[in-house]
Each structure stands twice: as structure tokens, then as C-alpha cells.
Design a protein around this motif. Sequence first.
Motif, mmCIF file in Angstrom:
data_model
loop_
_atom_site.group_PDB
_atom_site.id
_atom_site.type_symbol
_atom_site.label_atom_id
_atom_site.label_comp_id
_atom_site.label_asym_id
_atom_site.label_seq_id
_atom_site.Cartn_x
_atom_site.Cartn_y
_atom_site.Cartn_z
ATOM 1 N N LEU A 235 62.157 2.763 41.478
ATOM 2 C CA LEU A 235 63.466 2.457 40.814
ATOM 3 C C LEU A 235 64.453 1.904 41.619
ATOM 4 C CD1 LEU A 235 64.400 5.360 38.198
ATOM 5 C CD2 LEU A 235 63.897 3.016 37.732
ATOM 6 N N GLN A 236 64.589 2.333 42.794
ATOM 7 C CA GLN A 236 65.243 1.750 43.869
ATOM 8 C C GLN A 236 65.132 0.408 44.241
ATOM 9 O OE1 GLN A 236 64.923 4.552 47.395
ATOM 10 N NE2 GLN A 236 66.317 6.237 46.323
ATOM 11 N N ARG A 237 63.675 0.173 44.346
ATOM 12 C CA ARG A 237 63.328 -1.215 44.593
ATOM 13 C C ARG A 237 63.562 -2.212 43.484
ATOM 14 N NH1 ARG A 237 57.056 -1.881 44.903
ATOM 15 N NH2 ARG A 237 57.007 -2.194 42.688
ATOM 16 N N TYR A 238 63.447 -1.751 42.077
ATOM 17 C CA TYR A 238 63.780 -2.299 40.965
ATOM 18 C C TYR A 238 65.487 -2.734 40.964
ATOM 19 C CZ TYR A 238 64.801 -3.326 36.091
ATOM 20 O OH TYR A 238 65.495 -3.924 34.966
ATOM 21 N N ALA A 239 66.315 -1.729 41.100
ATOM 22 C CA ALA A 239 67.709 -1.870 41.508
ATOM 23 C C ALA A 239 68.124 -2.897 42.567
ATOM 24 C CB ALA A 239 68.199 -0.565 41.564
ATOM 25 N N HIS A 240 67.327 -2.676 43.430
ATOM 26 C CA HIS A 240 67.637 -3.837 44.811
ATOM 27 C C HIS A 240 67.482 -5.054 44.316
ATOM 28 C CE1 HIS A 240 68.447 -4.767 48.879
ATOM 29 N NE2 HIS A 240 67.230 -5.555 48.786
ATOM 30 N N ARG A 241 66.386 -5.418 43.782
ATOM 31 C CA ARG A 241 65.822 -6.636 43.302
ATOM 32 C C ARG A 241 66.600 -7.438 42.168
ATOM 33 N NH1 ARG A 241 59.187 -6.255 43.859
ATOM 34 N NH2 ARG A 241 59.213 -6.161 46.043
ATOM 35 N N VAL A 242 67.024 -6.468 41.347
ATOM 36 C CA VAL A 242 67.994 -6.867 40.336
ATOM 37 C C VAL A 242 69.190 -7.249 40.747
ATOM 38 C CG1 VAL A 242 69.133 -6.021 38.177
ATOM 39 C CG2 VAL A 242 66.895 -5.610 38.408
ATOM 40 N N SER A 243 69.875 -6.447 41.765
ATOM 41 C CA SER A 243 71.181 -6.859 42.480
ATOM 42 C C SER A 243 71.127 -8.034 43.331
ATOM 43 C CB SER A 243 71.318 -5.558 43.531
ATOM 44 O OG SER A 243 72.760 -5.877 44.112
ATOM 45 N N ILE A 244 70.071 -8.211 43.713
ATOM 46 C CA ILE A 244 69.924 -9.533 44.593
ATOM 47 C C ILE A 244 69.833 -10.739 43.466
ATOM 48 C CG2 ILE A 244 68.376 -10.975 46.071
ATOM 49 C CD1 ILE A 244 67.569 -8.481 47.383
ATOM 50 N N THR A 245 68.935 -10.864 42.656
ATOM 51 C CA THR A 245 68.804 -11.760 41.578
ATOM 52 C C THR A 245 70.189 -12.006 40.906
ATOM 53 O OG1 THR A 245 66.553 -11.089 41.106
ATOM 54 C CG2 THR A 245 67.694 -12.204 39.520
ATOM 55 N N CYS A 246 71.152 -10.785 40.392
ATOM 56 C CA CYS A 246 72.113 -11.191 39.842
ATOM 57 C C CYS A 246 73.276 -11.869 40.896
ATOM 58 C CB CYS A 246 72.831 -9.871 39.434
ATOM 59 S SG CYS A 246 71.978 -9.078 37.931
ATOM 60 N N ALA A 247 73.421 -11.388 42.041
ATOM 61 C CA ALA A 247 74.175 -12.131 42.941
ATOM 62 C C ALA A 247 73.649 -13.633 43.171
ATOM 63 C CB ALA A 247 74.052 -11.286 44.470
ATOM 64 N N LEU A 248 72.680 -13.996 43.255
ATOM 65 C CA LEU A 248 72.138 -15.226 43.469
ATOM 66 C C LEU A 248 72.489 -15.950 42.159
ATOM 67 C CD1 LEU A 248 68.638 -14.885 44.880
ATOM 68 C CD2 LEU A 248 70.487 -15.792 46.200
ATOM 69 N N GLU A 249 72.440 -15.411 40.941
ATOM 70 C CA GLU A 249 72.906 -16.335 39.885
ATOM 71 C C GLU A 249 74.388 -16.420 39.842
ATOM 72 O OE1 GLU A 249 74.309 -17.291 36.146
ATOM 73 O OE2 GLU A 249 74.492 -15.270 36.860
ATOM 74 N N THR A 250 75.167 -15.284 40.209
ATOM 75 C CA THR A 250 76.439 -15.587 40.229
ATOM 76 C C THR A 250 76.981 -16.385 41.185
ATOM 77 O OG1 THR A 250 76.658 -12.896 39.558
ATOM 78 C CG2 THR A 250 78.569 -13.772 40.532
ATOM 79 N N GLY A 251 76.450 -16.277 42.586
ATOM 80 C CA GLY A 251 76.604 -17.160 43.385
ATOM 81 C C GLY A 251 76.599 -18.771 43.052
ATOM 82 N N GLY A 252 75.709 -18.984 42.254
ATOM 83 C CA GLY A 252 75.365 -20.291 41.790
ATOM 84 C C GLY A 252 73.941 -20.941 42.417
#
Length: 65
Positions: free
Chosen positions: A16-33
Motif C-alpha cells: 500500500l505504501q508503494r502504491y500510494a507513493h506511485r499514485v502521488s508521483i503520477t498525480c504530481a506529474l499530471e498536475t505539473g503538465g
Amino acid sequence: MTLKAPSTTAQFRLLLQRYAHRVSITCALETGGKLAPESAFAQLETLWQTLQQEATALGIPDEDG
């Protein structure tokens, strides 16, 4: 000294920790364009499916079905 294998709960917590970390990175990349929304969604879908498969492999029941 022998090392004990991690419990199923501890293993799932790590997943779950690994999943949450990867989701966070993916969301940040999308938000940052840096990542298209469609690509981000596809990656999140893949991450979710992987988490479900890993949980099933650990013997954790799927509550959706």
C-alpha cells in the motif's frame, strides 16, 4: 539469529505504501503538465490492478466481488 518472514499484514502495508507513493508521483506529474491526463489515468489503472493482484497473491479477499 534467524529473521522472521514479514506477516501478511506487514507485506500488504508495504504494498500500500508503494502504491500510494506511485499514485502521488503520477498525480504530481499530471498536475505539473509533464504527463497527459489519459496517460496518467492509464498508469493509475495499471497500478490499481497490480495492487489487486498482489493482494490476491497474499490471500487478502477482494471486497468488491
